[in-house]
Design an enzyme around this catalytic site. Sequence first.
Site, short mmCIF file in Angstrom:
data_model
loop_
_atom_site.label_atom_id
_atom_site.label_comp_id
_atom_site.label_asym_id
_atom_site.label_seq_id
_atom_site.Cartn_x
_atom_site.Cartn_y
_atom_site.Cartn_z
N GLU A 222 7.73 31.59 20.93
CA GLU A 222 8.02 30.57 21.94
C GLU A 222 7.50 29.20 21.49
O GLU A 222 8.18 28.18 21.67
CB GLU A 222 7.41 30.97 23.28
CG GLU A 222 8.01 32.23 23.89
CD GLU A 222 9.51 32.12 24.13
OE1 GLU A 222 9.97 31.03 24.52
OE2 GLU A 222 10.21 33.11 23.90
N HIS B 240 15.52 29.55 18.75
CA HIS B 240 15.32 31.00 18.67
C HIS B 240 16.35 31.64 17.72
O HIS B 240 16.01 32.51 16.92
CB HIS B 240 15.48 31.63 20.06
CG HIS B 240 14.25 31.60 20.90
ND1 HIS B 240 13.01 32.00 20.45
CD2 HIS B 240 14.06 31.23 22.20
CE1 HIS B 240 12.11 31.88 21.41
NE2 HIS B 240 12.73 31.40 22.49
N GLU C 6 16.48 27.19 22.89
CA GLU C 6 17.27 28.41 22.72
C GLU C 6 17.96 28.44 21.35
O GLU C 6 18.00 29.49 20.69
CB GLU C 6 18.29 28.55 23.85
CG GLU C 6 17.69 28.65 25.24
CD GLU C 6 16.67 29.78 25.39
OE1 GLU C 6 16.76 30.77 24.64
OE2 GLU C 6 15.77 29.64 26.23
#
Length: 271
Positions: A197, A138, A135
């Site tokens: 991803e 990202h 996360e």
Amino acid sequence: MKKLVLTLLVFMVAMACKTNPFTGKKMLNFYGNRQIFPMAFAQYDQFLSENNVITGTDEARMITEVGQRISSAAERWLDANGYPGYLKDYQWEYNLVKDETVNAWCMPGGKIVFYTGILPITQTETGVAVVMGHEVAHALADHGAQRMSAGTLQQIGAVGAAIATSGESAETQNAFMQAYGIGSNVLGMLPFSRSHETEADLIGLQIMAIAGYNPDEAAKLWQRMKAKSGGQAPPEFLSTHPSNDTRISNLTAWAPQAKQEAAKFGVTSFK
């Protein structure tokens, strides 16, 4: 008009590319931090106000502590590789929310949420670090802004397609626009999302290792995720995410590289 749309498209792409410091690849990004971060921060605060945020528990403290370690490791990497100040506009925040959904997510600028439903999959602090690294990655790679940029291009393409078929019958134009919508998703937006991803898996693995967490545990987490899903998933080419098997294979192959990267920072033993 067709030439104007094409010229605008080419100009926007040419002007919107910057380099991802972790991969060396060019990134499509029409939106700067000053544009997107305030919107993301406001949406995050609204989400927290409308959901059951857990505070004061061991699990909530662990989420925050792991997040701080991971983001600090990212800053160490950036400073060491010639990107001091890269994170100056970020406002990291890590919250645990009571929700049985097996998920975690990150908004631009470092606003992260873990749902309690993912904790049986993470199981340990290192498992949390696997998800947290992903996360945080990202946010580091501006994936939120890139998705918005890709969506803008898709909309411009739709306008161009409508102009190109303006002389056709309504039936032909509708069929063409439907084909454009399906094609731009399957051949454009979905692969774009899957690449993000995969990129977040790779970056996250490296920064979790620099933070002192064992990257070998990443593949094991996705094995547990696969078992949880019972193997039920859409074909990879119709998904926003790589398949569990693809992720397990990638993370297994990348773990030695992540350990080598951590060793550059004096980290040779892991949790």
